[in-house]
Design a protein around this motif. Sequence first.
Motif, mmCIF file in Angstrom:
data_model
loop_
_atom_site.group_PDB
_atom_site.id
_atom_site.type_symbol
_atom_site.label_atom_id
_atom_site.label_comp_id
_atom_site.label_asym_id
_atom_site.label_seq_id
_atom_site.Cartn_x
_atom_site.Cartn_y
_atom_site.Cartn_z
ATOM 1 N N THR A 21 18.567 20.651 9.082
ATOM 2 C CA THR A 21 18.816 21.929 9.731
ATOM 3 C C THR A 21 17.696 22.232 10.704
ATOM 4 N N ALA A 22 17.979 23.095 11.659
ATOM 5 C CA ALA A 22 17.002 23.431 12.688
ATOM 6 C C ALA A 22 15.910 24.327 12.140
ATOM 7 N N THR A 23 14.715 24.163 12.679
ATOM 8 C CA THR A 23 13.596 25.053 12.384
ATOM 9 C C THR A 23 13.332 25.858 13.636
ATOM 10 N N ASP A 24 13.407 27.181 13.521
ATOM 11 C CA ASP A 24 13.193 28.058 14.663
ATOM 12 C C ASP A 24 11.850 28.732 14.563
ATOM 13 N N VAL A 25 11.162 28.833 15.693
ATOM 14 C CA VAL A 25 9.953 29.629 15.804
ATOM 15 C C VAL A 25 10.228 30.608 16.932
ATOM 16 N N GLN A 26 10.415 31.869 16.616
ATOM 17 C CA GLN A 26 10.687 32.891 17.612
ATOM 18 C C GLN A 26 9.432 33.720 17.822
ATOM 19 N N ILE A 27 8.997 33.859 19.047
ATOM 20 C CA ILE A 27 7.848 34.701 19.337
ATOM 21 C C ILE A 27 8.363 35.990 19.969
ATOM 22 N N HIS A 28 8.896 35.958 21.168
ATOM 23 C CA HIS A 28 9.549 37.099 21.812
ATOM 24 C C HIS A 28 10.000 36.730 23.205
ATOM 25 N N CYS A 46 9.036 17.894 9.506
ATOM 26 C CA CYS A 46 8.802 17.336 10.838
ATOM 27 C C CYS A 46 9.137 18.374 11.904
ATOM 28 N N GLU A 47 10.291 19.022 11.748
ATOM 29 C CA GLU A 47 10.713 20.059 12.686
ATOM 30 C C GLU A 47 9.658 21.160 12.772
ATOM 31 N N GLY A 48 9.160 21.570 11.620
ATOM 32 C CA GLY A 48 8.153 22.632 11.572
ATOM 33 C C GLY A 48 6.853 22.235 12.241
ATOM 34 N N ALA A 49 6.424 20.996 12.040
ATOM 35 C CA ALA A 49 5.172 20.526 12.639
ATOM 36 C C ALA A 49 5.270 20.511 14.159
ATOM 37 N N ALA A 65 13.664 23.049 16.795
ATOM 38 C CA ALA A 65 13.619 21.598 16.622
ATOM 39 C C ALA A 65 14.716 21.175 15.653
ATOM 40 N N VAL A 66 15.419 20.102 15.976
ATOM 41 C CA VAL A 66 16.485 19.585 15.127
ATOM 42 C C VAL A 66 16.221 18.098 14.889
ATOM 43 N N ALA A 67 15.786 17.760 13.676
ATOM 44 C CA ALA A 67 15.447 16.372 13.353
ATOM 45 C C ALA A 67 16.652 15.447 13.503
#
Length: 100
Positions: A21-28, A46-49, A65-67
């Motif tokens: 599954t995708a790991t999202d990092v939302q800032i703004h 891996c996605e998180g890194a 990121a989507v592994a």
Amino acid sequence: MTEQTTNSGSCCGGSSCGSGTATDVQIHGTGVTTVYKVSGMTCGHCEGAVSKEISALASVTAVTAVAKTGEVTVTSAAPLDEQAVRAAVDEAGYELVGQA
């Protein structure tokens, strides 16, 4: 806590340990969206890194990121220097193939 990555580009030594599954990092905010291909991601860790390192770049507002596909979607306030993205992906222990 010290985090290690392997030279193979995978935190899991090539095994599949994540759900894909995708790991999202939302800032703004919103802005320029670019999709990159990254080799070596096999799981959520891996996605998180990769997401963490890219999200630290100036003007980045979101990273997904989507592994499973090896794709990393980056939204930034201004176009990013590809060498800066490459350095961030390298710091995470993976390889930037280029834009998708």
